[in-house]
Design an enzyme around this catalytic site. Structure first.
Site, PDB file in Angstrom:
ATOM      1  N   HIS A  78       0.832  -1.199  -0.181  1.00  0.00           N
ATOM      2  CA  HIS A  78       0.066   0.101   0.114  1.00  0.00           C
ATOM      3  C   HIS A  78       0.971   0.977  -0.085  1.00  0.00           C
ATOM      4  O   HIS A  78       1.866   1.274   0.828  1.00  0.00           O
ATOM      5  CB  HIS A  78      -1.049  -0.111   1.330  1.00  0.00           C
ATOM      6  CG  HIS A  78      -2.102  -0.970   1.001  1.00  0.00           C
ATOM      7  ND1 HIS A  78      -3.374  -0.566   1.687  1.00  0.00           N
ATOM      8  CD2 HIS A  78      -2.173  -1.929   0.276  1.00  0.00           C
ATOM      9  CE1 HIS A  78      -4.146  -1.776   1.160  1.00  0.00           C
ATOM     10  NE2 HIS A  78      -3.477  -2.275   0.525  1.00  0.00           N
ATOM     11  N   TYR A 207      -8.873   5.866   7.636  1.00  0.00           N
ATOM     12  CA  TYR A 207      -9.035   6.311   9.296  1.00  0.00           C
ATOM     13  C   TYR A 207      -9.913   7.631   9.394  1.00  0.00           C
ATOM     14  O   TYR A 207      -9.552   8.524   8.862  1.00  0.00           O
ATOM     15  CB  TYR A 207      -7.604   6.784   9.577  1.00  0.00           C
ATOM     16  CG  TYR A 207      -6.555   5.724   9.871  1.00  0.00           C
ATOM     17  CD1 TYR A 207      -5.802   4.932   8.925  1.00  0.00           C
ATOM     18  CD2 TYR A 207      -6.061   5.279  11.336  1.00  0.00           C
ATOM     19  CE1 TYR A 207      -4.932   3.987   9.037  1.00  0.00           C
ATOM     20  CE2 TYR A 207      -5.075   4.187  11.462  1.00  0.00           C
ATOM     21  CZ  TYR A 207      -4.389   3.628  10.437  1.00  0.00           C
ATOM     22  OH  TYR A 207      -3.737   2.648  10.658  1.00  0.00           O
ATOM     23  N   PRO A 300      -3.354   0.597  19.379  1.00  0.00           N
ATOM     24  CA  PRO A 300      -3.332   0.227  17.901  1.00  0.00           C
ATOM     25  C   PRO A 300      -3.252   1.195  16.741  1.00  0.00           C
ATOM     26  O   PRO A 300      -2.730   0.819  15.719  1.00  0.00           O
ATOM     27  CB  PRO A 300      -4.440  -1.043  17.488  1.00  0.00           C
ATOM     28  CG  PRO A 300      -5.541  -0.615  18.662  1.00  0.00           C
ATOM     29  CD  PRO A 300      -4.783  -0.019  19.656  1.00  0.00           C
ATOM     30  N   LYS A 304       1.873   0.066  15.011  1.00  0.00           N
ATOM     31  CA  LYS A 304       3.075  -0.019  15.551  1.00  0.00           C
ATOM     32  C   LYS A 304       3.177  -1.271  16.338  1.00  0.00           C
ATOM     33  O   LYS A 304       4.573  -1.665  16.373  1.00  0.00           O
ATOM     34  CB  LYS A 304       3.388   1.124  16.015  1.00  0.00           C
ATOM     35  CG  LYS A 304       3.603   2.303  15.604  1.00  0.00           C
ATOM     36  CD  LYS A 304       4.716   2.411  14.615  1.00  0.00           C
ATOM     37  CE  LYS A 304       4.797   3.079  13.218  1.00  0.00           C
ATOM     38  NZ  LYS A 304       5.223   2.844  12.148  1.00  0.00           N
ATOM     39  N   TYR A 390       4.172   6.599  10.012  1.00  0.00           N
ATOM     40  CA  TYR A 390       3.591   5.291   9.554  1.00  0.00           C
ATOM     41  C   TYR A 390       4.361   4.308   9.063  1.00  0.00           C
ATOM     42  O   TYR A 390       4.464   3.094   9.296  1.00  0.00           O
ATOM     43  CB  TYR A 390       2.346   5.801   8.999  1.00  0.00           C
ATOM     44  CG  TYR A 390       1.275   5.146   9.010  1.00  0.00           C
ATOM     45  CD1 TYR A 390       1.446   3.684   8.078  1.00  0.00           C
ATOM     46  CD2 TYR A 390      -0.003   5.056   9.476  1.00  0.00           C
ATOM     47  CE1 TYR A 390       0.348   2.746   8.240  1.00  0.00           C
ATOM     48  CE2 TYR A 390      -0.844   4.156   9.470  1.00  0.00           C
ATOM     49  CZ  TYR A 390      -0.760   2.889   8.935  1.00  0.00           C
ATOM     50  OH  TYR A 390      -1.672   2.080   8.833  1.00  0.00           O
TER      51      TYR A 390
END
Ligand code: FAD
Ligand code: DHB
Length: 397
Positions: A78, A207, A300, A304, A390
């Site tokens: 991704h 998100y 979560p 990570k 990220y």
């Protein structure tokens, strides 16, 4: 103990989760022998539905250690994520901003690959043990005792013990209270996580901030979706029927917004996950080393937990090889401080993502969150900071 069988190895690893089995794999590749002890069954550990996203350095390490074949075939690279709030959806492109990306490849799959590799090399793993206890950690002959699956008492003596036994194992508590320091933050919300037999309704993870609470759309494959909803702490799973879950997901993820639709499907797994941040230092005491959830827990959001466990082991394995094969104590002496730099970075990032995206009862907080989201998605500095964290910093950060 009478009737106890004693064996000897170089490293005893407590816990056969991703941290423990990966450490045993990396050590074996460098000629260091280990024995792994695990309280659950092999099947139970392999079936636990947990993390889903591997960052760049995790993928690099798995590939570099011969564990990348199925990841290559079945993992899904991704390039970024969507961040959204009502009426707005923004793509954050990690690759164009940082040259790094992430992979959708579930923890269950990583675990299967690790178990297959362990079986192929004849790794000793004692599953379904009880009464695990650590001894003589301040000597150069530490040991671990346990009762094996057949009920026999066993002791494994070693040069080093590594606690990879997650948030409930005994290793963390084996560091004397006077020498350890802990930090903890418990969040006032949990995640309801579901797995559904339906093709993902999105190409990349979403998100979503929403006044009703955070929601996330993730996935496991072309036919399996993974979705999360913010719920109050102590929410019984039974409060959430499948219909109620899909209704809430549709609302919070913006079904109908700019023509986007969420396709519901049969839910095959449902669970509630409480959220906390926790760090214990130091990550080494004498001949005991801690890695993964045994030393730190992150909420979560930001994906990570698993990646941090892999990064710890990526540092610890060469350090143990230096100690046990060359008598070089430098890298093990530096392990705790080096690992903690990354641990605190990920602890901050996970806290930041969590507090930016989960709603509280406070309207002032809501305005600050929306302002932060607008800035993060419109400023190159904001987007790049998110992307760097990220997609993940290099292991040695
Ligand atoms: P673990 O995977 O916990 O492995 C520790 C092992 O030690 C276990 O197998 C345990 O049975 C064993 N053990 C415990 N006690 C003993 C004992 N006394 N003797 C012997 N063995 C023992 N992270 C994300 O990034 N994204 C997510 O979506 C996500 N979801 C999660 C959902 C849940 C319910 C949980 C608990 C965690 C989730 N995480 C997630 C975090 C991620 O899964 C962990 O960070 C990761 O599993 C850490 O790996 P580990 O090997 O350090 O610990
Ligand atoms: C998943 C879990 C996360 O915590 C996250 O931030 C992204 C994805 C998942 O389970 O797919």
């Amino acid at each position: 103990m009478p009737g106890e069988t004693t064996t000897r190895t170089q490293v005893v690893v407590i816990g056969a989760g991703p941290a423990g089995l990966l450490l045993a794999h990396l050590l074996a590749a460098d000629g260091v022998e280990s024995v792994v002890v695990e309280s659950r069954s092999e099947e139970y550990v392999a079936a636990r539905i947990r993390a889903g996203i591997l960052e760049q350095s995790t993928v690099d390490l798995l590939r570099g250690s011969g564990l990348g074949d199925r990841l290559e075939r079945e993992g899904d690279q991704h390039h970024g994520i969507y961040l959204q709030w009502p009426q707005e959806r923004h793509h954050v492109d990690f690759v164009s901003l940082t040259g790094r990306s992430v992979w959708v490849y579930g923890q269950t799959e990583v675990q299967k690959d690790l178990v297959a590799a362990a079986q192929a090399r004849g790794q000793v793993v004692h599953y379904e043990v009880s009464d695990t206890a650590l001894h003589d950690l301040e000597s150069d002959r530490p040991s671990v005792t346990f009762t094996d699956a057949s009920g026999a008492a066993r002791r494994v003596e070693a040069d080093v013990v590594v606690g990879c036994d997650g948030s409930f194992g005994p290793s963390r508590g084996a560091v004397p209270e006077s020498l350890r320091q802990t930090w903890e933050k418990v969040y006032p919300y949990s995640w309801l996580g579901v797995l559904a037999d339906v093709a993902p309704s999105t190409d990349e993870l979403i998100y979503a901030w929403h006044p009703d609470g955070f929601a996330m759309h993730s996935m496991r494959s072309a036919t399996v979706s993974r979705l999360y909803l913010q719920v109050p702490n102590d929410t019984p799973v039974d409060d959430w029927s499948d219909d109620r879950i899909w209704d809430a997901l549709s609302t919070r993820l913006g079904h109908g917004q700019d023509g986007w639709t969420l396709t519901p499907g049969p839910i095959t797994e449902k669970s509630v996950l409480p959220m906390r941040s926790f760090v214990q230092t130091p990550m080494r005491h004498g001949r005991l080393f801690l890695a993964g959830d045994a030393a730190h827990i992150v909420p979560p959001t930001g994906a990570k937990g698993l990646n941090l466990a892999v990064a710890d082991v990526g540092l610890l394995s060469p350090a143990l090889v230096a100690l046990l094969r060359r008598g070089d104590e430098g890298p093990t002496a530096a392990y705790s401080d080096t690992a903690l730099r990354r641990v605190w970075r990920c602890t901050h990032f996970s806290w930041w993502m969590t507090t930016m995206l989960h709603t509280s009862e406070d309207p002032f907080d809501a305005e600050l969150q929306l302002s932060q989201l607008r800035w993060v998605t419109s400023s190159e500095a904001g987007t790049t900071g998110l992307a760097e964290n990220y997609a993940g910093l290099p292991i040695g950060f």
